[in-house]
Design an enzyme around this catalytic site. Sequence first.
Site, PDB file in Angstrom:
ATOM      1  N   ASN A 119       9.359 -16.160  40.205  1.00 20.06           N
ATOM      2  CA  ASN A 119      10.215 -17.290  39.872  1.00 20.06           C
ATOM      3  C   ASN A 119       9.712 -17.931  38.592  1.00 20.06           C
ATOM      4  OD1 ASN A 119       7.995 -19.098  40.956  1.00 20.06           O
ATOM      5  ND2 ASN A 119       8.681 -18.132  42.856  1.00 20.06           N
TER       6      ASN A 119
ATOM      7  N   GLY B 286      15.223 -17.290  47.573  1.00 15.81           N
ATOM      8  CA  GLY B 286      15.824 -16.105  48.194  1.00 15.81           C
ATOM      9  C   GLY B 286      17.144 -15.615  47.623  1.00 15.81           C
TER      10      GLY B 286
ATOM     11  N   ASP C 283       8.006 -21.746  46.287  1.00 11.35           N
ATOM     12  CA  ASP C 283       6.820 -22.021  45.471  1.00 11.35           C
ATOM     13  C   ASP C 283       6.947 -23.322  44.659  1.00 11.35           C
ATOM     14  OD1 ASP C 283       5.383 -19.755  46.225  1.00 11.35           O
ATOM     15  OD2 ASP C 283       6.409 -18.502  44.747  1.00 11.35           O
TER      16      ASP C 283
ATOM     17  N   HIS D 256       5.877 -17.218  37.755  1.00  9.89           N
ATOM     18  CA  HIS D 256       5.064 -16.579  38.800  1.00  9.89           C
ATOM     19  C   HIS D 256       5.661 -15.216  39.107  1.00  9.89           C
ATOM     20  CE1 HIS D 256       2.835 -15.773  42.372  1.00  9.89           C
ATOM     21  NE2 HIS D 256       3.854 -15.936  43.180  1.00  9.89           N
TER      22      HIS D 256
ATOM     23  N   HIS E  91       4.627 -11.037  40.894  1.00 10.96           N
ATOM     24  CA  HIS E  91       3.658 -10.180  41.576  1.00 10.96           C
ATOM     25  C   HIS E  91       3.555  -8.884  40.766  1.00 10.96           C
ATOM     26  CE1 HIS E  91       3.935 -12.209  45.817  1.00 10.96           C
ATOM     27  NE2 HIS E  91       3.819 -13.086  44.838  1.00 10.96           N
TER      28      HIS E  91
ATOM     29  N   ASP F 242      -4.610 -12.589  21.539  1.00  8.66           N
ATOM     30  CA  ASP F 242      -3.537 -13.280  20.817  1.00  8.66           C
ATOM     31  C   ASP F 242      -2.930 -14.413  21.645  1.00  8.66           C
ATOM     32  OD1 ASP F 242      -3.577 -12.022  18.349  1.00  8.66           O
ATOM     33  OD2 ASP F 242      -2.249 -10.396  18.986  1.00  8.66           O
TER      34      ASP F 242
ATOM     35  N   HIS G  78      -3.468 -13.050  45.884  1.00  5.36           N
ATOM     36  CA  HIS G  78      -2.028 -13.276  45.758  1.00  5.36           C
ATOM     37  C   HIS G  78      -1.516 -12.611  44.475  1.00  5.36           C
ATOM     38  CE1 HIS G  78       1.391 -16.496  46.279  1.00  5.36           C
ATOM     39  NE2 HIS G  78       1.843 -15.376  45.771  1.00  5.36           N
TER      40      HIS G  78
ATOM     41  N   TYR H 175      -0.451 -17.587  11.541  1.00  2.00           N
ATOM     42  CA  TYR H 175       0.334 -16.402  11.886  1.00  2.00           C
ATOM     43  C   TYR H 175       1.811 -16.793  12.001  1.00  2.00           C
ATOM     44  CZ  TYR H 175       1.895 -12.335  14.576  1.00  2.00           C
ATOM     45  OH  TYR H 175       2.544 -11.218  15.018  1.00  2.00           O
TER      46      TYR H 175
HETATM   47 ZN    ZN Z   1       3.867 -15.106  45.100  1.00  2.00          ZN
END
Ligand code: ZN
Length: 237
Positions: free
Chosen positions: A29, A46, A77, A96, A98, A121, A172, A230
Amino acid sequence: MAYEKLKQRVLEANLALVEAGLVVLTWGNASGADRDAGIMAIKPSGVAYSKLTAADIVVLSIKTGEIVDGGGRPSSDTPTHLHLYREFPSVNGVAHTHSLHATAFAQAKRAIPCFGTTHADNFYGEIPVTRDLTAREVESDYELNTGRVIVERFRQGGIDPDNVPGVLLSSHAPFAWGPTPQKAVENAIVLEFSSQMALAGLAIAPDMKPIPAYLLDKHFLRKHGPKAYYGQPKTGT
Ligand SMILES: [Zn+2]
């Protein structure tokens, strides 16, 4: 419609995580904050990414956590994101995922050393790993406590979240952030890619050493801070 611009940006950030291959099923998310309005916007809980629209994005007060716009339930979350916005005032985007290789480091409870310039960087040194949450921290206010252990890791380690815009949550997965939702997504991508490179490097040379400090300084500081040079000169703000 209220908060239209932020909701659109947060929608795009969520879709960009999928586009980058960092999200499987609904494991991820992204959120964004509007500090002037005192709000954050986040993906609903969901909802399949393929069906996600700007109208689905849920808007909450950063101060109270109350929903101020959007019909659905926000991502589970959300308390983690809220805590990061409350404690890291320059952060306006959180992502976030996985993603595979970063999650492998998180599950191994190992920080990601800075082995090269790709990492340097965007991250000024190793990407830290938090401690595990205790049984009590998991039983109640789990998602809020997740935010708390992230902030604790940065405070206790004396780490500036502007210089190290991401973390591995032990057992996690990673969280990344930045001054915009889009930058948070970019940092999530760099975090994953750096993890993959680190793993590959360690397979070749298990005793490999982190990047020399002078090279780390060169790469991070040419893009960040008062001596950055930069890219194109900044206009406006
Ligand atoms: Zn998670």
